[in-house]
Scaffold this active site. Structure first.
Site, PDB file in Angstrom:
ATOM      1  N   ASP A 146      54.721 -54.162 -41.450  1.00  0.00           N
ATOM      2  CA  ASP A 146      54.189 -54.791 -40.231  1.00  0.00           C
ATOM      3  C   ASP A 146      55.245 -54.801 -39.126  1.00  0.00           C
ATOM      4  OD1 ASP A 146      52.231 -55.934 -38.656  1.00  0.00           O
ATOM      5  OD2 ASP A 146      52.653 -57.982 -39.301  1.00  0.00           O
ATOM      6  N   LYS A 187      59.117 -72.402 -41.034  1.00  0.00           N
ATOM      7  CA  LYS A 187      57.825 -71.725 -41.144  1.00  0.00           C
ATOM      8  C   LYS A 187      56.950 -72.450 -42.161  1.00  0.00           C
ATOM      9  CE  LYS A 187      55.784 -67.187 -42.096  1.00  0.00           C
ATOM     10  NZ  LYS A 187      56.089 -65.752 -42.317  1.00  0.00           N
ATOM     11  N   TYR A 205      51.384 -65.206 -42.101  1.00  0.00           N
ATOM     12  CA  TYR A 205      50.790 -66.194 -42.999  1.00  0.00           C
ATOM     13  C   TYR A 205      51.299 -67.611 -42.754  1.00  0.00           C
ATOM     14  CZ  TYR A 205      48.869 -62.270 -45.564  1.00  0.00           C
ATOM     15  OH  TYR A 205      48.176 -61.139 -45.913  1.00  0.00           O
ATOM     16  N   VAL A 245      55.240 -71.218 -37.164  1.00  0.00           N
ATOM     17  CA  VAL A 245      56.699 -71.297 -37.113  1.00  0.00           C
ATOM     18  C   VAL A 245      57.124 -72.310 -36.046  1.00  0.00           C
ATOM     19  CG1 VAL A 245      58.848 -69.993 -36.926  1.00  0.00           C
ATOM     20  CG2 VAL A 245      56.772 -68.845 -37.732  1.00  0.00           C
ATOM     21  N   ILE A 285      57.043 -72.319 -32.069  1.00  0.00           N
ATOM     22  CA  ILE A 285      57.527 -71.105 -31.400  1.00  0.00           C
ATOM     23  C   ILE A 285      56.702 -69.876 -31.728  1.00  0.00           C
ATOM     24  CG2 ILE A 285      59.907 -71.887 -31.113  1.00  0.00           C
ATOM     25  CD1 ILE A 285      60.653 -70.337 -33.623  1.00  0.00           C
ATOM     26  N   GLY A 286      55.742 -69.997 -32.613  1.00  0.00           N
ATOM     27  CA  GLY A 286      54.932 -68.813 -32.895  1.00  0.00           C
ATOM     28  C   GLY A 286      54.161 -68.949 -34.181  1.00  0.00           C
ATOM     29  N   GLU A 287      53.562 -67.831 -34.566  1.00  0.00           N
ATOM     30  CA  GLU A 287      52.744 -67.798 -35.766  1.00  0.00           C
ATOM     31  C   GLU A 287      52.961 -66.464 -36.449  1.00  0.00           C
ATOM     32  OE1 GLU A 287      48.231 -69.154 -37.028  1.00  0.00           O
ATOM     33  OE2 GLU A 287      49.007 -69.457 -35.010  1.00  0.00           O
ATOM     34  N   GLY A 288      53.443 -66.508 -37.694  1.00  0.00           N
ATOM     35  CA  GLY A 288      53.649 -65.285 -38.455  1.00  0.00           C
ATOM     36  C   GLY A 288      52.364 -64.849 -39.121  1.00  0.00           C
TER      37      GLY A 288
END
EC number: 2.7.11.22
Length: 360
Positions: free
Chosen positions: A163, A68, A50, A53, A45-48
Site C-alpha cells: 500500500d 494508533k 485499519y 491515529v 492526525i489521520g486514519e490508517g
C-alpha cells in the site's frame, strides 16, 4: 460513553484447559502492556488502513508519539487479523526509513489496543497539497532514495508493503522519510502463496493487480515507487484513475498496449478477457517528462516494466546513475521545514483535496 474503569470491574477469561472461567488478578490485568491512560491524546492526525491515529504525549517521558487505535468494531473474538499482522511485522522491523513500533498499550477495558509509534511531523500527501513551491529535483531524489532504502530492507526481510503511496510516507523535521501503515503488508516465502489482488490504492496499483493476478511479489511495491517518483517530479499524481477500467486505460495511454512479447503470461491473467484495451503502440514517458535526464527516464522505464519479473528492484534503483548525476540528492538535514499540518485537528478528506493535486 466512557469505558468502564478496570479498578471497579473483574475481568474473567475462559479457561481452555478445563471448563469455566477464572478471574484475572488486578496486578496481571494489563500483562506487560502499559495503559493508554499513561498517554495524553493531543489531536487526531489521520486514519490508517485499519485504525485512527492520534498525536499524543507519553506522560511518563514527555515524548510526543503517534498513537494508533486499532479498529475492533467488527470483531467479536479479539484483535483483527490485519492488526495482528501489522503488529507482528512492525515488531520485527528496525530501520531508519521504516516507522518504529515502540510498544503496544491497552485501553481501559482491554477491548481496545493502541500501537505507540514514532511520531513524524509531516506526511508527503499533506505537504504536496499545502507547500507553496514544489520539491526541487534534488529534494525529490533525497526523498525517493530514503523510500528505496526502507523498501530494500523490507524486501530483504521478505515483506511486501502492498500500500505504498504518498500519504503513507512520513517525514520528520530533520528530513528523515519513513514508510508507514503496514495494515496491508504481508510476509512472503518461496513458493509465493496466492494473495488477493484488491490491494494498493488505485493510483499506485500495478497492472498485474488490475488484471487479477494472485501472485504478488515485491514488484508491486516497485511499481508504486515509480508512481511516487513521477508524482513528486510532476507535482501531481501520474495516473489518477477513477475506476479500475480507467486506471488500466491511463497506463496504456502512457506506456503502450501490453502484449505477450513484452509480458509473457499477460494473456493468461484472470481479467484480461474482461477488458478491451486500446491499441496504443508508443511509450509516452519522454513526452510526459521532456525535461528529465536520460538516466531519470531509464529509471522510470525500469520501474514501469509491464513484466513484473523485469521490473526494477529496490537495489537496482539505488544503483541508478540518476541519483549520481546533478542535481545530486540533498542531505536529509537540508530538506526544508514546513508548518506542522499534522499538529492540527485533521479535517476529513474531500474530493476537493484530491482534485487540487490532479489539476495540471
Amino acid at each position: 460513553m466512557a469505558e468502564p474503569d478496570l479498578e471497579c470491574e473483574q475481568i474473567r477469561l475462559k479457561c481452555i484447559r478445563k471448563e469455566g472461567f477464572f478471574t484475572v488478578p488486578p496486578e496481571h490485568r494489563l500483562g506487560r502492556c502499559r495503559s493508554v491512560k499513561e498517554f495524553e491524546k493531543l489531536n487526531r492526525i489521520g486514519e490508517g488502513t485499519y485504525g485512527i491515529v492520534y498525536r499524543a504525549r507519553d506522560t511518563q517521558t514527555d515524548e510526543i508519539v503517534a498513537l494508533k487505535k486499532v479498529r475492533m468494531d467488527k470483531e467479536k473474538d479479539g484483535i483483527p487479523i490485519s492488526s495482528l499482522r501489522e503488529i507482528t511485522l512492525l515488531l520485527r522491523l528496525r530501520h531508519p526509513n521504516i516507522v518504529e513500533l515502540k510498544e503496544v498499550v491497552v485501553g481501559n477495558h482491554l477491548e481496545s489496543i493502541f500501537l505507540v509509534m514514532g511520531y513524524c511531523e509531516q506526511d508527503l500527501a499533506s505537504l504536496l497539497e499545502n507547500m507553496p513551491t514544489p520539491f526541487s529535483e534534488a529534494q525529490v531524489k533525497c526523498i525517493v532514495l530514503q523510500v528505496l532504502r526502507g523498501l530494500q530492507y523490507l524486501h530483504r526481510n521478505f515483506i511486501i508493503h502492498r500500500d505504498l503511496k504518498v500519504s503513507n510516507l512520513l517525514m520528520t523535521d530533520k528530513g528523515c522519510v519513513k514508510t508507514a501503515d503496514f495494515g496491508l503488508a504481508r510476509a512472503y516465502g518461496v513458493p509465493v502463496k496466492p494473495m488477493t489482488p484488491k490491494v494498493v490504492t488505485l493510483w499506485y496499483r500495478a497492472p498485474e493487480l488490475l488484471l487479477g493476478t494472485t501472485t504478488q511479489t515485491t514488484s508491486i511495491d516497485m511499481w508504486a515507487v515509480g508512481c511516487i517518483l513521477a508524482e513528486l517530479l510532476a507535482h501531481r499524481p501520474l495516473l489518477p484513475g477513477t475506476s479500475e477500467i480507467h486506471q488500466i486505460d491511463l497506463i496504456v495511454q502512457l506506456l503502450g498496449t501490453p502484449s505477450e512479447n513484452i509480458w509473457p503470461g499477460f494473456s493468461k491473467l484472470p481479467l484480461v478477457g474482461q477488458y478491451s484495451l486500446r491499441k496504443q503502440p508508443y511509450n509516452n514517458l519522454k513526452h510526459k517528462f521532456p525535461w528529465l535526464s536520460e538516466a531519470g527516464l531509464r529509471l522510470l522505464h525500469f520501474l514501469f516494466m509491464y513484466d513484473p519479473k523485469k521490473r526494477a528492484t529496490a537495489g537496482d534503483c539505488l544503483e541508478s546513475s540518476y541519483f549520481k548525476e546533478k542535481p545530486l540528492p540533498c542531505e536529509p538535514e537540508l530538506m526544508p521545514t514546513f508548518p506542522h499540518h499534522r499538529n492540527k485537528r485533521a479535517a476529513p478528506a474531500t474530493s476537493e483535496g484530491q482534485s487540487k493535486r490532479c489539476k495540471p
